[in-house]
Design a protein around this motif. Structure first.
Motif, PDB file in Angstrom:
ATOM      1  N   MET A   1       0.784  -1.344  -0.020  1.00 30.61           N
ATOM      2  CA  MET A   1       0.108  -0.026   0.250  1.00 30.61           C
ATOM      3  C   MET A   1       0.817   1.286   0.117  1.00 30.61           C
ATOM      4  O   MET A   1       2.031   1.373   0.929  1.00 30.61           O
ATOM      5  CB  MET A   1      -0.960  -0.109   1.334  1.00 30.61           C
ATOM      6  CG  MET A   1      -1.596   1.489   1.503  1.00 30.61           C
ATOM      7  SD  MET A   1      -2.427   1.228   3.104  1.00 30.61           S
ATOM      8  CE  MET A   1      -4.116   1.407   2.191  1.00 30.61           C
ATOM      9  N   ASN A   2       0.581   2.303  -0.793  1.00 30.30           N
ATOM     10  CA  ASN A   2       1.350   3.590  -1.014  1.00 30.30           C
ATOM     11  C   ASN A   2       0.721   4.445   0.150  1.00 30.30           C
ATOM     12  O   ASN A   2      -0.523   4.268   0.314  1.00 30.30           O
ATOM     13  CB  ASN A   2       1.244   4.233  -2.177  1.00 30.30           C
ATOM     14  CG  ASN A   2       1.868   3.240  -3.230  1.00 30.30           C
ATOM     15  OD1 ASN A   2       2.977   2.398  -3.060  1.00 30.30           O
ATOM     16  ND2 ASN A   2       1.618   3.378  -4.542  1.00 30.30           N
ATOM     17  N   THR A   3       1.609   5.085   0.730  1.00 30.71           N
ATOM     18  CA  THR A   3       1.284   6.248   1.765  1.00 30.71           C
ATOM     19  C   THR A   3       0.291   7.286   0.759  1.00 30.71           C
ATOM     20  O   THR A   3       0.966   8.023  -0.227  1.00 30.71           O
ATOM     21  CB  THR A   3       2.256   6.801   2.251  1.00 30.71           C
ATOM     22  OG1 THR A   3       2.944   5.692   2.942  1.00 30.71           O
ATOM     23  CG2 THR A   3       1.952   7.913   3.411  1.00 30.71           C
ATOM     24  N   GLU A   4      -0.833   7.848   1.376  1.00 27.45           N
ATOM     25  CA  GLU A   4      -1.612   8.599   0.812  1.00 27.45           C
ATOM     26  C   GLU A   4      -1.640   9.842   1.906  1.00 27.45           C
ATOM     27  O   GLU A   4      -2.393   9.490   2.876  1.00 27.45           O
ATOM     28  CB  GLU A   4      -3.065   8.029   0.451  1.00 27.45           C
ATOM     29  CG  GLU A   4      -3.923   8.932  -0.174  1.00 27.45           C
ATOM     30  CD  GLU A   4      -5.167   8.365  -0.641  1.00 27.45           C
ATOM     31  OE1 GLU A   4      -6.392   9.118   0.037  1.00 27.45           O
ATOM     32  OE2 GLU A   4      -5.240   7.214  -1.309  1.00 27.45           O
ATOM     33  N   GLY A  22       4.454   1.090   8.986  1.00 23.09           N
ATOM     34  CA  GLY A  22       3.508   1.965   8.735  1.00 23.09           C
ATOM     35  C   GLY A  22       3.140   2.819  10.292  1.00 23.09           C
ATOM     36  O   GLY A  22       3.089   3.954  10.291  1.00 23.09           O
ATOM     37  N   ALA A  23       3.183   2.399  11.188  1.00 22.04           N
ATOM     38  CA  ALA A  23       3.204   2.840  12.785  1.00 22.04           C
ATOM     39  C   ALA A  23       4.055   3.892  12.883  1.00 22.04           C
ATOM     40  O   ALA A  23       3.940   4.945  13.407  1.00 22.04           O
ATOM     41  CB  ALA A  23       2.931   1.871  13.861  1.00 22.04           C
ATOM     42  N   ARG A  24       5.267   3.324  12.553  1.00 23.46           N
ATOM     43  CA  ARG A  24       6.477   4.036  12.686  1.00 23.46           C
ATOM     44  C   ARG A  24       6.348   5.505  11.904  1.00 23.46           C
ATOM     45  O   ARG A  24       6.862   6.538  12.278  1.00 23.46           O
ATOM     46  CB  ARG A  24       7.806   3.539  12.550  1.00 23.46           C
ATOM     47  CG  ARG A  24       8.399   2.572  13.462  1.00 23.46           C
ATOM     48  CD  ARG A  24       9.462   2.157  13.526  1.00 23.46           C
ATOM     49  NE  ARG A  24       9.811   1.318  12.304  1.00 23.46           N
ATOM     50  CZ  ARG A  24       9.507  -0.079  11.969  1.00 23.46           C
ATOM     51  NH1 ARG A  24       9.168  -0.566  12.931  1.00 23.46           N
ATOM     52  NH2 ARG A  24       9.999  -0.600  10.665  1.00 23.46           N
ATOM     53  N   GLN A  25       5.849   5.265  10.590  1.00 28.78           N
ATOM     54  CA  GLN A  25       5.620   6.411   9.796  1.00 28.78           C
ATOM     55  C   GLN A  25       4.643   7.478  10.241  1.00 28.78           C
ATOM     56  O   GLN A  25       4.694   8.547  10.005  1.00 28.78           O
ATOM     57  CB  GLN A  25       5.359   5.585   8.222  1.00 28.78           C
ATOM     58  CG  GLN A  25       5.517   7.001   7.183  1.00 28.78           C
ATOM     59  CD  GLN A  25       5.076   6.410   5.867  1.00 28.78           C
ATOM     60  OE1 GLN A  25       4.788   5.194   5.633  1.00 28.78           O
ATOM     61  NE2 GLN A  25       5.409   7.146   4.739  1.00 28.78           N
ATOM     62  N   ALA A  26       3.498   7.014  10.811  1.00 23.76           N
ATOM     63  CA  ALA A  26       2.717   7.644  11.288  1.00 23.76           C
ATOM     64  C   ALA A  26       3.101   8.814  12.452  1.00 23.76           C
ATOM     65  O   ALA A  26       3.039   9.728  12.293  1.00 23.76           O
ATOM     66  CB  ALA A  26       1.465   6.847  12.012  1.00 23.76           C
ATOM     67  N   ARG A  27       4.062   8.344  13.323  1.00 12.82           N
ATOM     68  CA  ARG A  27       4.521   9.091  14.322  1.00 12.82           C
ATOM     69  C   ARG A  27       5.647  10.273  13.622  1.00 12.82           C
ATOM     70  O   ARG A  27       5.603  11.304  14.013  1.00 12.82           O
ATOM     71  CB  ARG A  27       5.255   8.173  15.245  1.00 12.82           C
ATOM     72  CG  ARG A  27       5.839   8.888  16.317  1.00 12.82           C
ATOM     73  CD  ARG A  27       6.850   7.953  17.494  1.00 12.82           C
ATOM     74  NE  ARG A  27       6.863   8.757  18.678  1.00 12.82           N
ATOM     75  CZ  ARG A  27       8.086   9.622  18.657  1.00 12.82           C
ATOM     76  NH1 ARG A  27       8.693  10.030  17.612  1.00 12.82           N
ATOM     77  NH2 ARG A  27       8.107  10.094  20.027  1.00 12.82           N
ATOM     78  N   ARG A  28       6.252   9.600  12.446  1.00  8.81           N
ATOM     79  CA  ARG A  28       7.059  10.570  11.856  1.00  8.81           C
ATOM     80  C   ARG A  28       6.725  11.535  11.171  1.00  8.81           C
ATOM     81  O   ARG A  28       6.814  12.675  11.452  1.00  8.81           O
ATOM     82  CB  ARG A  28       8.040   9.608  11.155  1.00  8.81           C
ATOM     83  CG  ARG A  28       9.270  10.300  10.304  1.00  8.81           C
ATOM     84  CD  ARG A  28      10.190   9.534   9.500  1.00  8.81           C
ATOM     85  NE  ARG A  28       9.358   8.690   8.878  1.00  8.81           N
ATOM     86  CZ  ARG A  28       9.301   7.407   8.799  1.00  8.81           C
ATOM     87  NH1 ARG A  28       9.899   6.868   9.792  1.00  8.81           N
ATOM     88  NH2 ARG A  28       8.966   6.782   7.758  1.00  8.81           N
TER      89      ARG A  28
END
Length: 148
Positions: A1-4, A22-28
Motif C-alpha cells: 500500500m502506498n502512503t496517501e 506504517g505505525a512508525r511512519q505515522a509518528r514521524r
C-alpha cells in the motif's frame, strides 16, 4: 500500500499500511506536522505512536491500511486513528506487571485531556484523543468515555 497524504489548513491526514513500519511512519509524519504548526511534539507524538501501534496490532485486517488524522482548531489538537476492525473496541485494562504490552491506552489517558472511540462507516472505528494546548496541569481533564 502506498502512503496517501492530504493536507488543508489546520488538518492533516495520511493513509498508511497496517504494518510496524506504517505505525512508525505515522509518528514521524505527525512530528513533522506538529513542527509545521509550531507545536511541541513529545506528548502528542507518543499518543500517535500508541494509537497507531494499536491500530496495527489489534485493528489490522490483511490488505487494509489505517488512517491518521490531525486537526488543530481553537487551541485543541485532535488526533484520530481509524482502522477497519469495528468489532474490537479498545479500553484501558490492567496489564500484568511483567507484561510487555497492554499499557498503551493508560499512556494515552495520562497524556490526553480527552479520548474515546467512535464507530465509523462500517467496518471502521476511530480512536481519538484531544490535547488542549497550553492547558496542561490546569485540572481540566475529562475522563475517557468511549462513545461506542
Amino acid at each position: 500500500m502506498n502512503t496517501e497524504i492530504q493536507y488543508s489548513e489546520g488538518r492533516f491526514t495520511a493513509r498508511l499500511a497496517a504494518t510496524a513500519s506504517g505505525a512508525r511512519q505515522a509518528r514521524r509524519l505527525a512530528v513533522e506536522q506538529f513542527a509545521a504548526w509550531g507545536l511541541p511534539s513529545e506528548d502528542p507524538a507518543l499518543i500517535v505512536a500508541e494509537l497507531a501501534a494499536n491500530a496495527v496490532t489489534h485493528g489490522r485486517v490483511p490488505g487494509r491500511g489505517f488512517r491518521i488524522g490531525l486537526a488543530l482548531a481553537d487551541g485543541v489538537l485532535r488526533i484520530e486513528v481509524t482502522d477497519t476492525r469495528c468489532d474490537r473496541v479498545p479500553g484501558i485494562r490492567d496489564a500484568d506487571g511483567g507484561a510487555e504490552a497492554g499499557r498503551g491506552l493508560v499512556l494515552v489517558d495520562a497524556l490526553a485531556d480527552r479520548w474515546g472511540v467512535e464507530r465509523g462507516l462500517p467496518p471502521s472505528k476511530v480512536v481519538w484523543a484531544e490535547v488542549t494546548l497550553g492547558a496542561r496541569g490546569t485540572g481540566g481533564r475529562v475522563p475517557a468515555r468511549p462513545d461506542v
